[in-house]
Design a protein around this motif. Structure first.
Motif, PDB file in Angstrom:
ATOM      1  N   GLY A  56     -39.639  25.233  23.462  1.00 40.52           N
ATOM      2  CA  GLY A  56     -39.647  24.703  22.336  1.00 40.52           C
ATOM      3  C   GLY A  56     -40.178  23.068  22.753  1.00 40.52           C
ATOM      4  O   GLY A  56     -39.588  22.451  23.901  1.00 40.52           O
ATOM      5  N   VAL A  57     -41.059  22.842  22.023  1.00 44.13           N
ATOM      6  CA  VAL A  57     -41.646  21.259  22.647  1.00 44.13           C
ATOM      7  C   VAL A  57     -41.452  20.255  21.131  1.00 44.13           C
ATOM      8  O   VAL A  57     -42.109  20.621  20.053  1.00 44.13           O
ATOM      9  N   ALA A  64     -40.858  19.591  16.096  1.00 41.17           N
ATOM     10  CA  ALA A  64     -40.529  20.457  17.012  1.00 41.17           C
ATOM     11  C   ALA A  64     -41.641  21.707  16.851  1.00 41.17           C
ATOM     12  O   ALA A  64     -41.961  22.121  15.662  1.00 41.17           O
ATOM     13  N   LEU A  65     -42.196  22.296  17.963  1.00 39.19           N
ATOM     14  CA  LEU A  65     -43.005  23.393  17.950  1.00 39.19           C
ATOM     15  C   LEU A  65     -42.424  24.296  18.941  1.00 39.19           C
ATOM     16  O   LEU A  65     -41.667  23.794  19.791  1.00 39.19           O
ATOM     17  N   HIS A  66     -42.766  25.677  18.656  1.00 35.94           N
ATOM     18  CA  HIS A  66     -42.273  26.805  19.487  1.00 35.94           C
ATOM     19  C   HIS A  66     -43.528  27.679  19.655  1.00 35.94           C
ATOM     20  O   HIS A  66     -44.254  28.022  18.967  1.00 35.94           O
ATOM     21  N   GLY A  67     -43.388  28.202  21.010  1.00 40.63           N
ATOM     22  CA  GLY A  67     -44.413  29.009  21.240  1.00 40.63           C
ATOM     23  C   GLY A  67     -44.489  29.244  22.776  1.00 40.63           C
ATOM     24  O   GLY A  67     -43.516  28.826  23.348  1.00 40.63           O
ATOM     25  N   GLU A  68     -45.423  30.151  23.295  1.00 37.32           N
ATOM     26  CA  GLU A  68     -45.458  30.316  24.617  1.00 37.32           C
ATOM     27  C   GLU A  68     -46.431  29.532  25.375  1.00 37.32           C
ATOM     28  O   GLU A  68     -47.606  29.177  24.699  1.00 37.32           O
ATOM     29  N   ILE A  87     -52.838  22.272  21.288  1.00 32.90           N
ATOM     30  CA  ILE A  87     -53.247  21.348  22.388  1.00 32.90           C
ATOM     31  C   ILE A  87     -52.444  20.191  22.447  1.00 32.90           C
ATOM     32  O   ILE A  87     -52.580  19.531  21.288  1.00 32.90           O
ATOM     33  N   VAL A  88     -51.419  20.049  23.149  1.00 29.33           N
ATOM     34  CA  VAL A  88     -50.595  18.819  23.063  1.00 29.33           C
ATOM     35  C   VAL A  88     -50.563  17.938  24.487  1.00 29.33           C
ATOM     36  O   VAL A  88     -50.469  18.397  25.565  1.00 29.33           O
ATOM     37  N   PRO A  89     -51.046  16.674  24.277  1.00 28.95           N
ATOM     38  CA  PRO A  89     -51.045  15.652  25.424  1.00 28.95           C
ATOM     39  C   PRO A  89     -49.611  15.441  25.867  1.00 28.95           C
ATOM     40  O   PRO A  89     -48.757  15.175  24.916  1.00 28.95           O
ATOM     41  N   LEU A  90     -49.562  15.518  26.972  1.00 24.75           N
ATOM     42  CA  LEU A  90     -48.112  15.556  27.672  1.00 24.75           C
ATOM     43  C   LEU A  90     -47.600  14.057  27.395  1.00 24.75           C
ATOM     44  O   LEU A  90     -46.210  13.714  27.058  1.00 24.75           O
ATOM     45  N   VAL A  96     -38.723  18.898  25.804  1.00 24.92           N
ATOM     46  CA  VAL A  96     -39.010  20.372  25.997  1.00 24.92           C
ATOM     47  C   VAL A  96     -37.452  20.962  26.091  1.00 24.92           C
ATOM     48  O   VAL A  96     -36.806  20.699  27.111  1.00 24.92           O
ATOM     49  N   ARG A  97     -37.473  22.118  25.407  1.00 20.40           N
ATOM     50  CA  ARG A  97     -36.222  23.169  25.632  1.00 20.40           C
ATOM     51  C   ARG A  97     -36.787  24.539  26.236  1.00 20.40           C
ATOM     52  O   ARG A  97     -37.890  24.755  26.070  1.00 20.40           O
ATOM     53  N   ASP A  98     -35.946  25.073  26.918  1.00 20.88           N
ATOM     54  CA  ASP A  98     -35.905  26.346  27.612  1.00 20.88           C
ATOM     55  C   ASP A  98     -36.933  26.148  28.584  1.00 20.88           C
ATOM     56  O   ASP A  98     -37.740  27.443  28.975  1.00 20.88           O
ATOM     57  N   ALA A  99     -37.223  25.191  29.298  1.00 23.90           N
ATOM     58  CA  ALA A  99     -38.121  25.292  30.333  1.00 23.90           C
ATOM     59  C   ALA A  99     -37.482  25.441  31.673  1.00 23.90           C
ATOM     60  O   ALA A  99     -36.321  25.826  31.581  1.00 23.90           O
TER      61      ALA A  99
END
Length: 178
Positions: A56-57, A64-68, A87-90, A96-99
């Motif tokens: 989750g980003v 919030a975005l969720h994906g692989e 495409i997400v610039p850092l 970030v969740r679940d990293a």
């Protein structure tokens, strides 16, 4: 017990105490070094260890975005959900969740991961597909990416209106076709 056995037992006991003190001191030193070395771990290196997993980003201006996690570089990441690619610039990643708890140092990365944000956006521009361009202020614009400069992307919206978007204010580019 003879005096030799008593002396040997005393030396064994002293040796055991010295070993325990050394282990305790070494444990503290290793913990201190680990904390000091962690300052060199980057968000990108943690994300690199999370490739291929669901995360989750939270993106500034978007939510919030969720994906692989499909790709990671020092500047951006590619998050893929069921119907779209992001495409997400850092620089726009707030959390970030679940990293993965691990990290991959940059020296172990593929040379392809050194490609910047501009390279990822050029791929979309060359494909000519319509995208949603999300800005850090929360606004979004449906457009085609037309050209990519050093620090901005040029878009073409409805009725051919051109807009330049600086990388610094870009939150994400959402591609709807997969």
């Amino acid at each position: 017990m003879s005096w030799e056995e008593q002396l040997s037992a005393l030396f064994d006991d002293l040796e055991g105490q010295a070993e325990a003190l050394y282990d305790a001191e070494r444990e503290a030193e290793v913990a201190d070094r680990s904390r000091a070395e962690y300052q060199h771990v980057t968000l990108a290196s943690r994300l690199m260890a999370s490739l291929g997993t669901e995360v989750g980003v939270h993106v500034v201006g978007l939510g919030a975005l969720h994906g692989e996690l499909h790709r990671v570089s020092a500047e951006w990441c590619l998050l893929v959900s069921s119907a779209q690619e992001w495409i997400v610039p850092l620089s726009a990643v707030a959390a970030v969740r679940d990293a993965s708890p691990r990290s991959v140092p940059e020296v172990a990365w593929s040379p392809l991961t050194r490609l910047g944000l501009g390279s990822a956006l050029r791929r979309l521009a060359e494909a000519g597909e319509r995208c949603l361009v999300h800005l850090a202020d929360g606004s979004r614009h449906e457009a085609r990416l037309t050209r990519v400069g050093a620090d901005f992307v040029e878009t073409s919206g409805e009725r051919g209106a051109t807009m330049l978007v600086g990388f610094a204010r870009l939150a994400a580019v959402q591609s709807r076709t997969r």
